[in-house]
Design a protein around this motif. Structure first.
Motif, PDB file in Angstrom:
ATOM      1  N   LEU A 143     -52.132 -11.328 -12.681  1.00 24.82           N
ATOM      2  CA  LEU A 143     -50.859 -11.228 -13.377  1.00 24.82           C
ATOM      3  C   LEU A 143     -50.055 -10.111 -12.740  1.00 24.82           C
ATOM      4  N   ARG A 144     -48.768 -10.363 -12.540  1.00 19.56           N
ATOM      5  CA  ARG A 144     -47.848  -9.321 -12.093  1.00 19.56           C
ATOM      6  C   ARG A 144     -46.874  -9.057 -13.231  1.00 19.56           C
ATOM      7  N   ILE A 145     -46.783  -7.793 -13.617  1.00 20.09           N
ATOM      8  CA  ILE A 145     -45.800  -7.383 -14.616  1.00 20.09           C
ATOM      9  C   ILE A 145     -44.841  -6.438 -13.920  1.00 20.09           C
ATOM     10  N   SER A 146     -43.554  -6.755 -13.998  1.00 24.69           N
ATOM     11  CA  SER A 146     -42.531  -5.960 -13.323  1.00 24.69           C
ATOM     12  C   SER A 146     -41.492  -5.478 -14.314  1.00 24.69           C
ATOM     13  N   MET A 147     -41.063  -4.247 -14.121  1.00 19.76           N
ATOM     14  CA  MET A 147     -39.865  -3.751 -14.775  1.00 19.76           C
ATOM     15  C   MET A 147     -38.769  -3.860 -13.723  1.00 19.76           C
ATOM     16  N   ARG A 148     -37.706  -4.608 -14.040  1.00 19.33           N
ATOM     17  CA  ARG A 148     -36.638  -4.842 -13.078  1.00 19.33           C
ATOM     18  C   ARG A 148     -35.352  -4.209 -13.616  1.00 19.33           C
ATOM     19  N   PHE A 149     -34.858  -3.216 -12.869  1.00 15.71           N
ATOM     20  CA  PHE A 149     -33.671  -2.446 -13.240  1.00 15.71           C
ATOM     21  C   PHE A 149     -32.492  -2.938 -12.410  1.00 15.71           C
TER      22      PHE A 149
END
Length: 156
Positions: A143-149
């Motif tokens: 699983l990849r979890i990203s915070m995208r700003f």
């Protein structure tokens, strides 16, 4: 509770390096390789909250990727800045990906894993506070979890 945001220039790559250093021994004890990559990206943000969100993501990744690799990535494209954590665990069903950021949610595969189900809801709150969105993606395995700003949040 409430937290008064203290916005400063934060280098997300430095944040990733600090988080990896903090968790390196735990990862090694589990037989997991913990690493980070990317280039320096400066963001206006609350360093303490961003660090807390990142260590929650690492902690989750280490819980579910009992072996293999956990990789942190920091980068920037034309539209956004991202900070992601990728594991080699079982991933999440589509239904669980929709619900996992809810408070106290624990998926069917979490019975053997300690926790209260608050980690990803906190990450979601920190992301929202910074105008970011949280993305969850199965990468088979893992699983990849990203915070995208948004890219205009960057200062350098």
């Amino acid at each position: 509770g409430r937290h008064e945001a203290s916005l400063v220039e934060v280098d997300l790559l430095e944040l990733a390096a600090d988080a990896c250093e903090l968790y390196q021994a735990s990862a090694e004890d589990q037989g997991v390789t913990l690493s980070y990559e990317g280039s320096p990206v400066i963001l206006n943000g609350d360093r303490d909250l961003l660090f807390q969100a990142l260590i929650n993501l690492i902690d989750n990744a280490l819980k579910y990727a009992s072996t293999g690799e956990v990789k942190l990535q920091v980068g920037k494209d034309q539209r956004s800045i991202f900070l992601s954590v990728t594991d080699q665990g079982p991933g999440l069903s589509e239904e669980d990906r929709q619900r996992v950021t809810g408070r106290f949610f624990r998926g069917a595969d979490s019975a053997k894993v300690s926790g209260s189900g608050l980690g990803l809801s906190l990450v979601q709150a920190v992301a929202g506070m910074h105008g970011a969105r949280l993305e969850l993606e199965n990468v088979n395995p893992g699983l990849r979890i990203s915070m995208r700003f948004m890219a205009d949040e960057a200062v350098g």
